[in-house]
Design a protein around this motif. Sequence first.
Motif, PDB file in Angstrom:
ATOM      1  N   ASP A 191       0.802  -1.223   0.000  1.00  0.00           N
ATOM      2  CA  ASP A 191       0.000   0.000   0.000  1.00  0.00           C
ATOM      3  C   ASP A 191       0.835   1.273   0.000  1.00  0.00           C
ATOM      4  O   ASP A 191       0.342   2.334   0.376  1.00  0.00           O
ATOM      5  N   HIS A 193       3.519   4.318  -1.563  1.00  0.00           N
ATOM      6  CA  HIS A 193       3.917   5.116  -2.726  1.00  0.00           C
ATOM      7  C   HIS A 193       5.417   5.318  -2.609  1.00  0.00           C
ATOM      8  O   HIS A 193       5.898   5.905  -1.637  1.00  0.00           O
ATOM      9  N   HIS A 195       8.025   7.003  -4.275  1.00  0.00           N
ATOM     10  CA  HIS A 195       8.709   8.022  -5.066  1.00  0.00           C
ATOM     11  C   HIS A 195      10.174   8.071  -4.647  1.00  0.00           C
ATOM     12  O   HIS A 195      10.500   7.843  -3.473  1.00  0.00           O
ATOM     13  N   ALA A 199       8.426   8.707   0.338  1.00  0.00           N
ATOM     14  CA  ALA A 199       7.629   7.485   0.438  1.00  0.00           C
ATOM     15  C   ALA A 199       6.442   7.752   1.340  1.00  0.00           C
ATOM     16  O   ALA A 199       6.510   8.591   2.254  1.00  0.00           O
ATOM     17  N   SER A 200       5.350   7.064   1.096  1.00  0.00           N
ATOM     18  CA  SER A 200       4.165   7.238   1.928  1.00  0.00           C
ATOM     19  C   SER A 200       3.434   5.916   2.049  1.00  0.00           C
ATOM     20  O   SER A 200       3.593   5.018   1.220  1.00  0.00           O
ATOM     21  N   THR A 202      -0.553   4.576   3.372  1.00  0.00           N
ATOM     22  CA  THR A 202      -1.898   5.020   3.752  1.00  0.00           C
ATOM     23  C   THR A 202      -2.752   3.835   4.156  1.00  0.00           C
ATOM     24  O   THR A 202      -2.773   2.803   3.468  1.00  0.00           O
ATOM     25  N   SER A 235      -2.432   8.907   6.361  1.00  0.00           N
ATOM     26  CA  SER A 235      -1.274   8.769   5.492  1.00  0.00           C
ATOM     27  C   SER A 235      -0.013   9.139   6.258  1.00  0.00           C
ATOM     28  O   SER A 235       0.048  10.198   6.887  1.00  0.00           O
ATOM     29  N   ARG A 237       3.819  10.007   5.722  1.00  0.00           N
ATOM     30  CA  ARG A 237       4.732  10.442   4.665  1.00  0.00           C
ATOM     31  C   ARG A 237       6.089  10.790   5.273  1.00  0.00           C
ATOM     32  O   ARG A 237       6.160  11.422   6.323  1.00  0.00           O
ATOM     33  N   LEU A 259       6.847   2.147  -9.560  1.00  0.00           N
ATOM     34  CA  LEU A 259       5.406   2.386  -9.615  1.00  0.00           C
ATOM     35  C   LEU A 259       4.669   1.149  -9.114  1.00  0.00           C
ATOM     36  O   LEU A 259       5.254   0.068  -8.978  1.00  0.00           O
ATOM     37  N   SER A 260       3.372   1.296  -8.885  1.00  0.00           N
ATOM     38  CA  SER A 260       2.582   0.175  -8.362  1.00  0.00           C
ATOM     39  C   SER A 260       2.650  -1.040  -9.275  1.00  0.00           C
ATOM     40  O   SER A 260       2.724  -2.176  -8.804  1.00  0.00           O
ATOM     41  N   LYS A 263       6.030  -3.208  -8.872  1.00  0.00           N
ATOM     42  CA  LYS A 263       6.465  -3.759  -7.586  1.00  0.00           C
ATOM     43  C   LYS A 263       6.661  -5.272  -7.667  1.00  0.00           C
ATOM     44  O   LYS A 263       6.063  -5.955  -8.497  1.00  0.00           O
TER      45      LYS A 263
END
Length: 371
Positions: A191, A193, A195, A199-200, A202, A235, A237, A259-260, A263
């Motif tokens: 789950d 992100h 970048h 990174a995050s 949620t 979230s 971050r 990207l998702s 992965k």
Amino acid sequence: MPTEAVDTTLAESAEFFVRIKGEPIHLAKRPWLRRIYDSEMMDLDARSYSTIRRDPRPRRATLLVTGRQTEKCGWELDKVMMVGGQWAMLKDVQVGDEVLGLSLDGPWLESARVTWKSERLLRRGRRIQTRMGNDLRVGENHPIREWEQWVEASAVCVGDRIAAVRHTPFPGATREMDPDELTLLAFLIADGHLHPNQASFTKQAGSPVDLEAQDVFRRMGITPHIVDDPGRTRSYRFRVGSEPRVYRLLEQAGLLGKLSAEKFVPSEVFQLPYDQLALFLNRLWACGGSVKRTHPTQYDFVYSSISERLVLDVQSLLWRFGIPTSRRSYKPEVYRETEKSHHLLRIETQEGVFQFLTEIGALGKSENVPV
């Protein structure tokens, strides 16, 4: 009767005299196979080879020299399982790599080292799809395992039952990971992100996963920026550069900036012992999977992702526990005009469900599901 001397190679002579089902073999027309006598004795095991090298006498007992081979020919973009459990495209497999395949003697997996690889060729083939979601694209003569025998791919018909993997051998643990880093890695893969700079992660505020994430951040000394929105999601971050443990974790795993749809399960995870594999799968399924009991004797345990590679990796890890699964893909409306698809991995059989609940589970989802 007059005879005429003809120059010929050992391979051509052998192919003339050796018969299969009454017909001479013509390997020159099969470039995907090695020619007889084309091995220069290197296909023999090391002990036999060294013995021959020391023996000065002529090798009169040696009639043929060739490696044991079958007419395996697959699509270069199909996946092959490596001995560690990871998947690789057929075109990327090299001589010396160890792969897993069905044994010639029965429906179980065994490892083998790649000793030869043909050049890229074009030939007639077959595409075989099974109810469990397996998709094979192989040459017409590629061996396929049915119940009690091997058959050529061209002989397989709709309705035939062919062998499918349910359990893979465990090569043995070669490393361990910090449990908090392993948990965070699973959360970010499922789950997160990822970048390159930020990174995050949620999740629903107050959920078991959310509470676990807070404990992990505290023990790891991570101070994320928390954003709560009206939809009751929270979230976390953090700038990757200011959190060295997170940066190092993602960089070593090869996930930084992915990207998702890109992965995957890092190679380090495949080397972990069973208890840590179970922890990783538990946390991954808690974020990206569902655990439902639809009937007193029916269950619906599904993991979903837009990354096909991630789903294949999770399937491979579940096979370590002897958990059978099926796969399918579909294209939801939101992806209709894109190349993306949604990939689902479903646990099959009541035995598989029992194995999952007792050995793996999913944080916040499986605790109240009766076994």
